[in-house]
Every structure is written in C-alpha cells, then in structure tokens.
Design a protein around this motif. Structure first.
Motif, PDB file in Angstrom:
ATOM      1  N   SER A 109       0.952  -1.166   0.105  1.00 41.49           N
ATOM      2  CA  SER A 109      -0.056   0.036   0.038  1.00 41.49           C
ATOM      3  C   SER A 109       0.725   1.088  -0.017  1.00 41.49           C
ATOM      4  N   THR A 110       0.266   2.369  -0.567  1.00 41.59           N
ATOM      5  CA  THR A 110       1.199   3.585  -0.669  1.00 41.59           C
ATOM      6  C   THR A 110       0.237   4.704  -0.357  1.00 41.59           C
ATOM      7  N   ILE A 111       0.894   6.001   0.041  1.00 44.68           N
ATOM      8  CA  ILE A 111       0.343   7.261  -0.082  1.00 44.68           C
ATOM      9  C   ILE A 111       0.829   8.030  -1.141  1.00 44.68           C
ATOM     10  N   ASP A 112       0.366   8.403  -2.111  1.00 48.32           N
ATOM     11  CA  ASP A 112       0.986   9.476  -3.066  1.00 48.32           C
ATOM     12  C   ASP A 112       0.318  10.898  -2.984  1.00 48.32           C
ATOM     13  N   MET A 113       1.112  11.659  -3.627  1.00 51.42           N
ATOM     14  CA  MET A 113       0.523  12.971  -4.040  1.00 51.42           C
ATOM     15  C   MET A 113       0.227  12.976  -5.394  1.00 51.42           C
ATOM     16  N   VAL A 114      -1.164  13.092  -5.569  1.00 50.46           N
ATOM     17  CA  VAL A 114      -1.426  13.221  -6.822  1.00 50.46           C
ATOM     18  C   VAL A 114      -1.712  14.224  -7.564  1.00 50.46           C
ATOM     19  N   GLU A 115      -1.085  14.511  -8.556  1.00 46.65           N
ATOM     20  CA  GLU A 115      -1.376  16.001  -9.362  1.00 46.65           C
ATOM     21  C   GLU A 115      -2.223  15.747 -10.637  1.00 46.65           C
ATOM     22  N   GLY A 116      -2.785  16.766 -11.339  1.00 46.99           N
ATOM     23  CA  GLY A 116      -3.642  16.654 -12.373  1.00 46.99           C
ATOM     24  C   GLY A 116      -2.889  15.864 -13.411  1.00 46.99           C
ATOM     25  N   GLU A 117      -1.517  16.021 -13.820  1.00 46.96           N
ATOM     26  CA  GLU A 117      -0.983  15.250 -14.868  1.00 46.96           C
ATOM     27  C   GLU A 117      -0.679  13.800 -14.550  1.00 46.96           C
ATOM     28  N   THR A 118      -0.841  13.524 -13.360  1.00 46.96           N
ATOM     29  CA  THR A 118      -0.685  12.193 -12.947  1.00 46.96           C
ATOM     30  C   THR A 118      -1.807  11.094 -13.552  1.00 46.96           C
ATOM     31  N   ASN A 119      -2.783  11.897 -14.068  1.00 45.42           N
ATOM     32  CA  ASN A 119      -3.917  11.005 -14.769  1.00 45.42           C
ATOM     33  C   ASN A 119      -3.719  10.957 -15.994  1.00 45.42           C
ATOM     34  N   ALA A 120      -2.687  11.382 -16.483  1.00 43.88           N
ATOM     35  CA  ALA A 120      -2.492  11.124 -18.272  1.00 43.88           C
ATOM     36  C   ALA A 120      -2.485   9.421 -18.338  1.00 43.88           C
ATOM     37  N   ILE A 121      -2.625   9.247 -19.515  1.00 39.91           N
ATOM     38  CA  ILE A 121      -2.610   7.734 -19.924  1.00 39.91           C
ATOM     39  C   ILE A 121      -1.116   7.419 -20.016  1.00 39.91           C
ATOM     40  N   PRO A 122      -0.683   6.174 -19.354  1.00 38.31           N
ATOM     41  CA  PRO A 122       0.720   5.997 -19.644  1.00 38.31           C
ATOM     42  C   PRO A 122       1.201   5.160 -21.039  1.00 38.31           C
ATOM     43  N   ASP A 123       2.172   5.400 -21.239  1.00 43.26           N
ATOM     44  CA  ASP A 123       2.574   4.561 -22.510  1.00 43.26           C
ATOM     45  C   ASP A 123       2.227   2.899 -22.965  1.00 43.26           C
TER      46      ASP A 123
ATOM     47  N   ASP B 207      -4.398  13.128   6.485  1.00 42.78           N
ATOM     48  CA  ASP B 207      -4.520  14.006   5.157  1.00 42.78           C
ATOM     49  C   ASP B 207      -4.816  13.218   4.037  1.00 42.78           C
ATOM     50  N   VAL B 208      -5.469  11.868   4.147  1.00 40.74           N
ATOM     51  CA  VAL B 208      -5.793  11.108   2.906  1.00 40.74           C
ATOM     52  C   VAL B 208      -7.487  10.907   3.181  1.00 40.74           C
ATOM     53  N   ASP B 209      -7.955  11.583   1.982  1.00 39.30           N
ATOM     54  CA  ASP B 209      -9.495  11.392   2.057  1.00 39.30           C
ATOM     55  C   ASP B 209      -9.966  10.144   1.102  1.00 39.30           C
TER      56      ASP B 209
ATOM     57  N   PHE C 250      -7.596  17.770  -7.708  1.00 41.00           N
ATOM     58  CA  PHE C 250      -6.159  17.671  -7.685  1.00 41.00           C
ATOM     59  C   PHE C 250      -5.485  19.009  -7.128  1.00 41.00           C
ATOM     60  N   PRO C 251      -4.406  19.234  -6.430  1.00 37.77           N
ATOM     61  CA  PRO C 251      -3.491  17.817  -5.939  1.00 37.77           C
ATOM     62  C   PRO C 251      -4.319  17.500  -4.723  1.00 37.77           C
ATOM     63  N   GLN C 252      -3.796  16.106  -4.417  1.00 36.28           N
ATOM     64  CA  GLN C 252      -4.268  15.715  -3.032  1.00 36.28           C
ATOM     65  C   GLN C 252      -3.557  14.550  -2.813  1.00 36.28           C
ATOM     66  N   LYS C 253      -3.368  14.090  -1.384  1.00 39.54           N
ATOM     67  CA  LYS C 253      -2.996  12.801  -1.314  1.00 39.54           C
ATOM     68  C   LYS C 253      -3.898  11.984  -1.232  1.00 39.54           C
ATOM     69  N   ILE C 254      -3.500  10.595  -1.856  1.00 41.40           N
ATOM     70  CA  ILE C 254      -4.464   9.668  -2.139  1.00 41.40           C
ATOM     71  C   ILE C 254      -3.735   8.179  -1.708  1.00 41.40           C
ATOM     72  N   GLY C 255      -4.645   7.381  -0.763  1.00 45.86           N
ATOM     73  CA  GLY C 255      -3.986   6.109  -0.640  1.00 45.86           C
ATOM     74  C   GLY C 255      -4.366   4.827  -1.578  1.00 45.86           C
ATOM     75  N   LEU C 256      -3.424   4.150  -1.734  1.00 47.72           N
ATOM     76  CA  LEU C 256      -3.661   3.226  -2.792  1.00 47.72           C
ATOM     77  C   LEU C 256      -3.303   1.815  -2.180  1.00 47.72           C
ATOM     78  N   LEU C 257      -4.108   0.865  -2.338  1.00 51.25           N
ATOM     79  CA  LEU C 257      -3.920  -0.354  -1.971  1.00 51.25           C
ATOM     80  C   LEU C 257      -3.480  -1.110  -3.357  1.00 51.25           C
ATOM     81  N   ASN C 258      -2.135  -1.185  -3.468  1.00 51.06           N
ATOM     82  CA  ASN C 258      -1.498  -1.380  -4.977  1.00 51.06           C
ATOM     83  C   ASN C 258      -1.643  -3.047  -5.312  1.00 51.06           C
ATOM     84  N   ASN C 259      -1.266  -3.927  -4.206  1.00 46.43           N
ATOM     85  CA  ASN C 259      -0.830  -5.206  -4.577  1.00 46.43           C
ATOM     86  C   ASN C 259      -1.737  -6.225  -3.300  1.00 46.43           C
ATOM     87  N   LEU C 260      -2.358  -7.082  -3.556  1.00 43.82           N
ATOM     88  CA  LEU C 260      -2.777  -8.074  -2.675  1.00 43.82           C
ATOM     89  C   LEU C 260      -2.641  -9.544  -3.078  1.00 43.82           C
TER      90      LEU C 260
END
Length: 195
Positions: free
Chosen positions: A76-90, A148-150, A110-120
């Motif tokens: 799991s991670t906490i990341d600061m997500v900016e608007g450009e983070t939502n772009a389509i990766p290659d 600070d994660v909503d 955006f921007p905001q901190k977002i929590g992610l459950l990445n792998n289980l």
C-alpha cells in the motif's frame, strides 16, 4: 511440516521478499485478463512494485510467511496526486487516448494525497486461511490512519472478478473503467470510514 504463519510489516525498506510473489501476481493477472493480456508482459516486480515503492511518499508492505517462507503480501502507498498524474501511460492498451479514462475519475480534485492498495496476493495453498482478509484489513487500517488522506483507490485487472467482488463486499464502491476497461477502479471516501 506444520504451518507456522506470521505476518510481518517490512520496516527496513527491503521488499525483496516480495519479488517472486509479485511476479506470480502479474502472471496470474495475465492469465485472467480478457483484454490485452500481452500488456502484462512488461509488468513485474521491478516495473510495478519496486518502482511504486521507491516513488511513494509513504508505503507499507506486509508479508505473510509460513516457516519463514513468503507466501503472500499486501503493498500500500500514499501518493501526492497531481492532475498530470492522470495522463494515459505509454504501456496502457488504449486505442484512442482522447476517449479513455485514466486512473482517477473527473470528480477527484487535484492535487491531493490519495491512498492506494496496490497489490494483495496470497498463494493458492493459503487462500483458505483468510489471510487475504487479514492483509486487506492491515492495509486499510494503515491507509485510514493518515489524517490527510481522504480517498483510497484500488485498481483491479480486467478478468479478475473475484478480486473486484472481494473489494466491493468490503465497503468499496465501483468508480470507473481505466484505460478502456483494462483496469477497474474502486474507491472509498473518508466520510464513509468508521472510527
């Protein structure tokens, strides 16, 4: 040999114990995929978990071991997500990027901190022990402990309906298809968290 199950939070930054498990998860996701399974060929421990771990603001990795041998994990991670983070990766298997939705829906500010459950991931022989639920709970407890994660997001590979239902049955809400259905997103907002 009798099972001796332990759950260990990695505190020293050495996530190498997850290498084989992460690679197994990527192979499993490819085997389940109904849309662009070949896109998983470039996904492995180094390109997914290690890269995400090294770039995250904060992270938690919990490893399940049986007699000292890793048999499952949650990352799991906490990341600061900016608007450009939502772009389509290659690597995304998208035919028309102008119509495909990225990782986050339009309503996310955006921007905001977002929590992610990445792998289980839990190896087959251990799935009947409810270890997946224990790892899920440890991850969510850690993510929800950050004032600070909503928002928490989880991304599920296409074809893995069992995982999608697992998260929906644990209070997450379906959000959207990512990259034209290659991934499905579920989320949970802080206002729905129970303290």
């Amino acid at each position: 040999m009798e099972r001796n199950i332990t759950l260990e939070v990695i505190t020293d930054g050495n996530i190498e114990a997850c290498r084989d498990l992460c690679n197994e998860l990527m192979a499993f996701q490819k085997s389940q995929a109904t849309l662009a399974p070949e896109a998983f060929d470039a996904m492995n421990f180094d390109t997914r978990m290690k890269k995400g771990f090294e770039s995250a603001l904060e992270s938690q990795v919990v490893v399940v071991k049986d007699n000292g041998v890793p048999v499952g994990y949650v990352f799991s991670t906490i990341d600061m997500v900016e608007g450009e983070t939502n772009a389509i990766p290659d690597w995304a298997p998208v035919k028309d990027p102008s119509t495909a939705q990225g990782f986050y829906p339009d309503w996310v500010q955006f921007p905001q901190k977002i929590g992610l459950l990445n792998n289980l991931y839990i190896r087959d022989d251990y799935r009947d022990l409810k270890l997946g639920s224990q790892l899920f709970n440890m991850s969510i407890d850690w993510l929800e402990s950050h004032a600070d994660v909503d928002l928490i997001f989880i991304y599920i590979s296409n074809g893995n309906d069992a995982a999608l239902n697992f998260y929906l049955n644990r209070g997450f809400t379906y959000s959207h298809e990512v990259f034209g259905g290659f991934i499905k997103a579920v989320y949970k907002e802080k206002k729905t968290w129970v303290f």
